[in-house]
Design a protein around this motif. Structure first.
Motif, PDB file in Angstrom:
ATOM      1  N   GLU A  11      32.760  41.188  41.747  1.00  0.00           N
ATOM      2  CA  GLU A  11      33.074  41.703  43.076  1.00  0.00           C
ATOM      3  C   GLU A  11      34.580  41.842  43.287  1.00  0.00           C
ATOM      4  N   TYR A  12      35.347  40.890  42.751  1.00  0.00           N
ATOM      5  CA  TYR A  12      36.783  40.824  43.026  1.00  0.00           C
ATOM      6  C   TYR A  12      37.567  41.487  41.907  1.00  0.00           C
ATOM      7  N   MET A  13      38.474  42.385  42.302  1.00  0.00           N
ATOM      8  CA  MET A  13      39.382  43.018  41.339  1.00  0.00           C
ATOM      9  C   MET A  13      40.785  43.052  41.925  1.00  0.00           C
ATOM     10  N   SER A  14      41.770  43.062  41.035  1.00  0.00           N
ATOM     11  CA  SER A  14      43.147  42.909  41.495  1.00  0.00           C
ATOM     12  C   SER A  14      44.094  43.626  40.540  1.00  0.00           C
ATOM     13  N   TRP A  15      45.217  44.094  41.075  1.00  0.00           N
ATOM     14  CA  TRP A  15      46.280  44.672  40.266  1.00  0.00           C
ATOM     15  C   TRP A  15      47.539  43.823  40.399  1.00  0.00           C
ATOM     16  N   TYR A  16      48.214  43.619  39.253  1.00  0.00           N
ATOM     17  CA  TYR A  16      49.476  42.895  39.215  1.00  0.00           C
ATOM     18  C   TYR A  16      50.501  43.741  38.470  1.00  0.00           C
ATOM     19  N   ARG A  17      51.759  43.500  38.795  1.00  0.00           N
ATOM     20  CA  ARG A  17      52.834  44.012  37.959  1.00  0.00           C
ATOM     21  C   ARG A  17      53.644  42.840  37.448  1.00  0.00           C
ATOM     22  N   GLN A  18      54.168  42.988  36.240  1.00  0.00           N
ATOM     23  CA  GLN A  18      54.945  41.910  35.631  1.00  0.00           C
ATOM     24  C   GLN A  18      56.293  42.458  35.207  1.00  0.00           C
ATOM     25  N   ASP A  19      57.345  41.863  35.723  1.00  0.00           N
ATOM     26  CA  ASP A  19      58.713  42.276  35.425  1.00  0.00           C
ATOM     27  C   ASP A  19      59.485  41.091  34.890  1.00  0.00           C
ATOM     28  N   SER A  60      37.138  39.024  38.788  1.00  0.00           N
ATOM     29  CA  SER A  60      36.386  37.775  38.769  1.00  0.00           C
ATOM     30  C   SER A  60      35.144  37.963  39.630  1.00  0.00           C
ATOM     31  N   ARG A  61      34.242  37.014  39.522  1.00  0.00           N
ATOM     32  CA  ARG A  61      32.960  37.161  40.221  1.00  0.00           C
ATOM     33  C   ARG A  61      33.163  37.327  41.717  1.00  0.00           C
ATOM     34  N   TYR A  62      34.074  36.545  42.253  1.00  0.00           N
ATOM     35  CA  TYR A  62      34.409  36.639  43.671  1.00  0.00           C
ATOM     36  C   TYR A  62      35.817  36.104  43.829  1.00  0.00           C
ATOM     37  N   ARG A  63      36.406  36.334  45.004  1.00  0.00           N
ATOM     38  CA  ARG A  63      37.762  35.873  45.262  1.00  0.00           C
ATOM     39  C   ARG A  63      37.802  34.358  45.157  1.00  0.00           C
ATOM     40  N   GLY A  64      38.737  33.878  44.364  1.00  0.00           N
ATOM     41  CA  GLY A  64      38.876  32.436  44.191  1.00  0.00           C
ATOM     42  C   GLY A  64      38.140  31.910  42.968  1.00  0.00           C
ATOM     43  N   ASP A  65      37.267  32.704  42.384  1.00  0.00           N
ATOM     44  CA  ASP A  65      36.589  32.273  41.178  1.00  0.00           C
ATOM     45  C   ASP A  65      37.568  32.370  40.013  1.00  0.00           C
ATOM     46  N   GLN A  66      37.584  31.364  39.184  1.00  0.00           N
ATOM     47  CA  GLN A  66      38.484  31.355  38.035  1.00  0.00           C
ATOM     48  C   GLN A  66      37.689  31.045  36.779  1.00  0.00           C
ATOM     49  N   PRO A  67      38.129  31.504  35.604  1.00  0.00           N
ATOM     50  CA  PRO A  67      39.348  32.295  35.505  1.00  0.00           C
ATOM     51  C   PRO A  67      39.110  33.767  35.791  1.00  0.00           C
ATOM     52  N   GLN A  68      40.194  34.442  36.154  1.00  0.00           N
ATOM     53  CA  GLN A  68      40.133  35.887  36.222  1.00  0.00           C
ATOM     54  C   GLN A  68      40.154  36.439  34.795  1.00  0.00           C
ATOM     55  N   HIS A  69      39.508  37.556  34.614  1.00  0.00           N
ATOM     56  CA  HIS A  69      39.539  38.255  33.328  1.00  0.00           C
ATOM     57  C   HIS A  69      40.581  39.363  33.443  1.00  0.00           C
ATOM     58  N   ILE A  75      49.736  43.361  43.542  1.00  0.00           N
ATOM     59  CA  ILE A  75      50.005  44.611  44.243  1.00  0.00           C
ATOM     60  C   ILE A  75      48.935  44.853  45.314  1.00  0.00           C
ATOM     61  N   TYR A  76      47.693  44.929  44.880  1.00  0.00           N
ATOM     62  CA  TYR A  76      46.541  45.119  45.760  1.00  0.00           C
ATOM     63  C   TYR A  76      45.378  44.343  45.174  1.00  0.00           C
ATOM     64  N   TYR A  77      44.411  44.045  46.023  1.00  0.00           N
ATOM     65  CA  TYR A  77      43.182  43.455  45.541  1.00  0.00           C
ATOM     66  C   TYR A  77      42.000  44.032  46.324  1.00  0.00           C
ATOM     67  N   SER A  78      40.821  43.811  45.768  1.00  0.00           N
ATOM     68  CA  SER A  78      39.599  44.306  46.406  1.00  0.00           C
ATOM     69  C   SER A  78      38.526  43.228  46.303  1.00  0.00           C
ATOM     70  N   MET A  79      37.919  42.916  47.426  1.00  0.00           N
ATOM     71  CA  MET A  79      36.887  41.881  47.408  1.00  0.00           C
ATOM     72  C   MET A  79      35.501  42.463  47.167  1.00  0.00           C
ATOM     73  N   ASN A  80      35.361  43.768  47.332  1.00  0.00           N
ATOM     74  CA  ASN A  80      34.094  44.421  47.037  1.00  0.00           C
ATOM     75  C   ASN A  80      34.259  45.918  47.263  1.00  0.00           C
ATOM     76  N   VAL A  81      33.205  46.653  47.070  1.00  0.00           N
ATOM     77  CA  VAL A  81      33.261  48.109  47.250  1.00  0.00           C
ATOM     78  C   VAL A  81      33.740  48.434  48.664  1.00  0.00           C
ATOM     79  N   GLU A  82      34.721  49.347  48.720  1.00  0.00           N
ATOM     80  CA  GLU A  82      35.282  49.824  49.985  1.00  0.00           C
ATOM     81  C   GLU A  82      36.050  48.750  50.755  1.00  0.00           C
ATOM     82  N   VAL A  83      36.360  47.604  50.128  1.00  0.00           N
ATOM     83  CA  VAL A  83      37.142  46.549  50.775  1.00  0.00           C
ATOM     84  C   VAL A  83      38.385  46.280  49.936  1.00  0.00           C
TER      85      VAL A  83
END
Lengths: 113, 113
Positions: A30-38, A94-103, A46-54
Motif C-alpha cells: 500500500e505504501y510507496m515513497s520517493w527519496y533523493r540522495q545527495d 512497504s505493506r503499509y506506512r510504518g511497516d519495516q523494512p521498506q523495500h 520527496i513524496y509518499y503515497s499511503m494507497n491508490v489516489e492518496v
C-alpha cells in the motif's frame, strides 16, 4: 521475486525537458515513497503515497509531482527539471506506512544539464 | 536543524578492528530507529529498534537503543573489507497522520585489509 523496479537507471537530460521516472512494485504494497540522495545530505523524502489516489508531500517536494492511479505504480514527474534536481533517486515500498523494512529500488541517477 | 545526527561521518579501520557507529536524534513522538547498510546501490535493512536496552544482533553486527538519552549505536566486531559501506540511521516519528521518516547523513566506513 519480490522487487521494486525503477526506470530508467540513468538519465542525462537538459533543463526544462519534462521527464518521468517510473516505479513499480510486485508485492501488493500500500505504501510507496520517493527519496533523493545527495552527497553530505543523506536520503530525503520527496513524496509518499499511503494507497491508490492518496499522496502527500515529504520534506523536499518542490519541483516534483507524483501520481498513484494503480497500487503497483508510483511515478515521479519532473515537469521542468533544473540542475539542482541532479541527484540519485530511490523508490521504496512497504505493506503499509510504518511497516519495516521498506523495500528499495536500485536507484535512478539523474543528471540535469 | 538536523533531527538525526550520525557520527563519525567517516571512519577508516583495519580488518579485524571493532567499530562503533553512533546515531543521536531529537524528534517528537518517536516510533522506531532503523539502521541500513548502503554499498553501491539501494540501502539494505539491518535492524529496527523500538525498545530501550534490548540488543539486536546479527552475526558480527549488533545494535542497541537508549530512548532516555536519545541515541543508538551500531557495533561491528572483527570487521572485514566487505563491511565497507555507508551506514545509515533513520528515525520514524510523529503522531497520528503526521508521520515521518528522517535519515541521518550516514557514516562512511572503510575497512582496509
Amino acid at each position: 521475486e519480490a522487487q521494486v523496479t525503477q526506470n530508467p537507471r540513468y538519465l542525462i537530460t537538459v533543463t526544462g525537458k519534462k521527464l518521468t521516472v517510473t516505479c513499480s512494485q510486485n508485492m501488493n504494497h500500500e505504501y510507496m515513497s520517493w527519496y533523493r540522495q545527495d552527497p553530505g545530505l543523506g536520503l530525503r523524502q520527496i513524496y509518499y503515497s499511503m494507497n491508490v489516489e492518496v499522496t502527500d508531500k515529504g520534506d523536499v517536494p518542490e519541483g516534483y509531482k507524483v501520481s498513484r492511479k494503480e497500487k503497483r505504480n508510483f511515478p515521479l514527474i519532473l515537469e521542468s527539471p533544473s540542475p539542482n534536481q541532479t541527484s540519485l533517486y530511490f523508490c521504496a515500498s512497504s505493506r503499509y506506512r510504518g511497516d519495516q523494512p521498506q523495500h528499495f529500488g536500485d536507484g535512478t541517477r539523474l543528471s540535469i544539464l | 536543524e538536523d533531527k538525526v545526527v550520525q557520527s563519525p561521518l567517516s571512519l577508516v579501520v583495519h580488518e579485524g578492528d571493532t567499530v562503533t557507529l553512533n546515531c543521536s536524534y531529537e524528534v517528537t513522538n518517536f516510533r522506531s530507529l532503523l539502521w541500513y547498510k548502503q554499498e553501491k546501490k539501494a540501502p539494505t535493512f539491518l535492524f529496527m529498534l523500538t525498545s530501550s536496552g534490548i540488543e539486536k544482533k546479527s552475526g558480527r553486527l549488533s545494535s542497541i537503543l537508549d530512548k532516555k538519552e536519545l541515541f543508538s549505536i551500531l557495533n561491528i566486531t572483527a570487521t572485514q573489507t566487505g563491511d565497507s559501506a555507508v551506514y545509515l540511521c533513520a528515525v520514524e516519528w510523529g503522531g497520528g497522520s503526521n508521520y515521518k521518516l528522517t535519515f541521518g547523513k550516514g557514516t562512511l566506513l572503510t575497512v582496509n585489509p
